[in-house]
Design a protein around this motif. Structure first.
Motif, PDB file in Angstrom:
ATOM      1  N   LYS A 157       0.870  -1.372  -0.074  1.00 29.75           N
ATOM      2  CA  LYS A 157      -0.098  -0.120  -0.111  1.00 29.75           C
ATOM      3  C   LYS A 157       0.702   1.164  -0.077  1.00 29.75           C
ATOM      4  O   LYS A 157       1.554   1.480   0.952  1.00 29.75           O
ATOM      5  CB  LYS A 157      -0.863   0.085   1.380  1.00 29.75           C
ATOM      6  CG  LYS A 157      -1.941  -1.199   1.419  1.00 29.75           C
ATOM      7  CD  LYS A 157      -2.346  -1.178   2.421  1.00 29.75           C
ATOM      8  CE  LYS A 157      -3.253  -2.571   2.884  1.00 29.75           C
ATOM      9  NZ  LYS A 157      -3.976  -2.558   4.208  1.00 29.75           N
ATOM     10  N   ILE A 158       0.860   1.933  -1.075  1.00 31.86           N
ATOM     11  CA  ILE A 158       1.805   3.101  -1.251  1.00 31.86           C
ATOM     12  C   ILE A 158       1.075   4.445  -0.903  1.00 31.86           C
ATOM     13  O   ILE A 158      -0.218   4.568  -1.073  1.00 31.86           O
ATOM     14  CB  ILE A 158       2.376   3.088  -2.609  1.00 31.86           C
ATOM     15  CG1 ILE A 158       1.419   3.560  -3.696  1.00 31.86           C
ATOM     16  CG2 ILE A 158       3.295   1.926  -2.707  1.00 31.86           C
ATOM     17  CD1 ILE A 158       2.366   3.525  -4.934  1.00 31.86           C
ATOM     18  N   ARG A 159       1.667   5.366  -0.374  1.00 37.58           N
ATOM     19  CA  ARG A 159       1.295   6.574   0.160  1.00 37.58           C
ATOM     20  C   ARG A 159       1.652   7.791  -0.949  1.00 37.58           C
ATOM     21  O   ARG A 159       0.784   8.815  -1.126  1.00 37.58           O
ATOM     22  CB  ARG A 159       1.833   6.969   1.473  1.00 37.58           C
ATOM     23  CG  ARG A 159       1.335   6.186   2.384  1.00 37.58           C
ATOM     24  CD  ARG A 159       1.594   6.663   3.813  1.00 37.58           C
ATOM     25  NE  ARG A 159       1.233   5.850   4.912  1.00 37.58           N
ATOM     26  CZ  ARG A 159       1.523   6.126   6.236  1.00 37.58           C
ATOM     27  NH1 ARG A 159       2.282   7.362   6.558  1.00 37.58           N
ATOM     28  NH2 ARG A 159       0.977   5.334   7.305  1.00 37.58           N
ATOM     29  N   LYS A 160       2.680   7.348  -1.772  1.00 35.90           N
ATOM     30  CA  LYS A 160       3.279   8.506  -2.556  1.00 35.90           C
ATOM     31  C   LYS A 160       2.312   8.454  -3.961  1.00 35.90           C
ATOM     32  O   LYS A 160       2.359   7.481  -4.475  1.00 35.90           O
ATOM     33  CB  LYS A 160       4.636   8.246  -2.910  1.00 35.90           C
ATOM     34  CG  LYS A 160       5.072   9.421  -3.779  1.00 35.90           C
ATOM     35  CD  LYS A 160       6.829   9.248  -4.067  1.00 35.90           C
ATOM     36  CE  LYS A 160       7.040  10.592  -5.004  1.00 35.90           C
ATOM     37  NZ  LYS A 160       8.611  10.401  -5.372  1.00 35.90           N
ATOM     38  N   LEU A 161       1.506   9.286  -4.179  1.00 36.91           N
ATOM     39  CA  LEU A 161       0.546   9.625  -5.364  1.00 36.91           C
ATOM     40  C   LEU A 161       1.187   9.825  -6.690  1.00 36.91           C
ATOM     41  O   LEU A 161       2.203  10.575  -6.529  1.00 36.91           O
ATOM     42  CB  LEU A 161      -0.588  10.364  -5.253  1.00 36.91           C
ATOM     43  CG  LEU A 161      -1.282  10.439  -3.898  1.00 36.91           C
ATOM     44  CD1 LEU A 161      -2.474  11.319  -3.813  1.00 36.91           C
ATOM     45  CD2 LEU A 161      -1.815   8.725  -3.597  1.00 36.91           C
ATOM     46  N   THR A 162       1.098   8.906  -7.628  1.00 40.56           N
ATOM     47  CA  THR A 162       1.691   9.077  -8.973  1.00 40.56           C
ATOM     48  C   THR A 162       0.537   9.552 -10.111  1.00 40.56           C
ATOM     49  O   THR A 162      -0.596   9.021 -10.124  1.00 40.56           O
ATOM     50  CB  THR A 162       2.310   7.954  -9.212  1.00 40.56           C
ATOM     51  OG1 THR A 162       2.760   8.032 -10.576  1.00 40.56           O
ATOM     52  CG2 THR A 162       1.478   6.685  -9.148  1.00 40.56           C
ATOM     53  N   PRO A 163       1.121  10.363 -10.999  1.00 35.47           N
ATOM     54  CA  PRO A 163      -0.019  10.538 -12.347  1.00 35.47           C
ATOM     55  C   PRO A 163       0.025   9.350 -13.232  1.00 35.47           C
ATOM     56  O   PRO A 163      -0.920   9.446 -14.190  1.00 35.47           O
ATOM     57  CB  PRO A 163       0.700  11.572 -12.883  1.00 35.47           C
ATOM     58  CG  PRO A 163       2.262  11.661 -12.517  1.00 35.47           C
ATOM     59  CD  PRO A 163       2.185  10.888 -11.286  1.00 35.47           C
ATOM     60  N   ASP A 164       0.739   8.321 -12.875  1.00 40.57           N
ATOM     61  CA  ASP A 164       0.973   7.080 -13.970  1.00 40.57           C
ATOM     62  C   ASP A 164       0.560   6.056 -13.226  1.00 40.57           C
ATOM     63  O   ASP A 164       1.097   5.599 -12.133  1.00 40.57           O
ATOM     64  CB  ASP A 164       2.399   7.054 -14.392  1.00 40.57           C
ATOM     65  CG  ASP A 164       2.970   8.428 -15.254  1.00 40.57           C
ATOM     66  OD1 ASP A 164       2.062   9.145 -15.982  1.00 40.57           O
ATOM     67  OD2 ASP A 164       4.040   8.503 -15.285  1.00 40.57           O
TER      68      ASP A 164
END
Length: 327
Positions: free
Chosen positions: A147-154
């Motif tokens: 579960k990652i917290r850093k949001l990405t546009p890709d």
């Protein structure tokens, strides 16, 4: 039983001897005849008890054997009846099905049922290639993801429509996945999946998917490989991600796909963090909040579109929160 019938004549003989000893004592009363009478009486009573006990044991064994036979026959008949019912239901649903197709379908269903039961109760061994040849992993380990917290546009949005809530007893009937680069849609993956079982009526009422719509569609053992190839190593975005990831990873495991620890973002958690003006955070409710009512609910592809817009909204909110001067 014949053995104890023969013993009954022995007991009768003892009774006759006992009667004779009584007459003998009456005719010739003496200490000797009295003692003789007592001995015969004791031996007669002992023979009677022995016969009665042995006879009861024999009857019990006979009754137990008959009961076991009756139960085994009933169980066998029940199994045959259940199988016949399944075959009849399948023939009614698919009148043109051949004998070979019917046999293959039933065998496949039984294999899946057995595999599900095994995975519930034991640890399985999976060869990951780069790791040790035999690495023991539990089902819980296999179903894990990051579960990652850093949001990405890709990212890739993933959504499943299923026959129920648990992959242990439910099947996937539609898969939707959409790849985004810088929030721009670049590629789609959409397919129905034949679950090889009847879709419950209440499920059809929810998502509108009927048995006719999935008839002839590829089965999950084929589709899962195509889906994995489409997902690649992209970050997966899903609304209520534990549901979709559980179905994804369980079906990977059941169909022998090598384990991969995916990076996942759950828009349900993001919505709870950044949207506080809706009555709940169901995707259908948030669809109205985002003014996307022209899209259908409980359609895998349209749910992907809604989830992508929701993710974009939360992404922008996160930028404003981390940098208030950001427009």
């Amino acid at each position: 039983m014949e053995k104890w019938k023969n013993r009954r004549w022995v007991v009768i003989a003892w009774y006759f001897l006992f009667l004779f000893s009584i007459l003998f004592f009456l005719v010739v009363p003496s200490t000797f005849t009295f003692i003789f009478l007592l001995i015969i009486a004791i031996l007669t009573i002992s023979a009677h008890k022995s016969y009665k006990k042995a006879n009861q044991k024999s009857k019990y064994k006979y009754a137990t054997a008959n009961t076991k036979t009756f139960i085994n026959v009933n169980q066998k008949n029940k199994e045959q009846t259940d199988l016949e019912k399944r075959i009849q239901a399948e023939i009614i649903a698919n009148p043109n099905i051949t004998e070979e197709e019917l046999k293959e379908k039933i065998v496949k269903e039984e294999k899946e049922k057995i595999a599900s039961e095994i995975l519930k109760n034991i640890k399985i061994e999976i060869n990951y290639g780069k790791s040790t040849p035999k690495e023991s992993q539990s089902k819980i380990d296999y179903l894990s993801y990051s579960k990652i917290r850093k949001l990405t546009p890709d990212f890739i949005v993933l959504d499943f429509e299923t026959t129920g809530l648990s992959p242990d007893d439910s099947k996937i009937i539609q898969i939707g996945a959409v790849r985004y680069r810088n929030f721009e849609k670049v590629e789609e993956f959409l397919t129905y999946v034949d679950p090889l079982i009847e879709i419950p009526k209440h499920i059809t009422q929810i998502n509108g998917i009927t048995n006719d719509m999935v008839k002839g569609a590829p089965t999950i053992d084929i589709v899962i490989h195509d889906l994995i190839n489409f997902l690649k190593d992209d970050v997966i975005v899903a609304h209520n991600a534990p549901f979709d990831m559980k179905f994804l990873l369980t079906n990977m495991m059941l169909n022998g796909v090598e384990y991969k620890k995916y990076k996942v973002i759950d828009t349900l958690s993001l919505a709870r963090k950044y949207i506080d003006c809706t009555k709940n955070h169901k995707l259908e409710t948030l669809k109205s909040f985002l003014r996307l009512n022209h899209l259908s609910s409980h359609d895998a592809l349209h749910d992907c579109y809604v989830t992508a817009e929701l993710y974009k909204y939360c992404y922008e909110k996160s930028l404003i929160k981390s940098n208030p001067t950001h427009v």
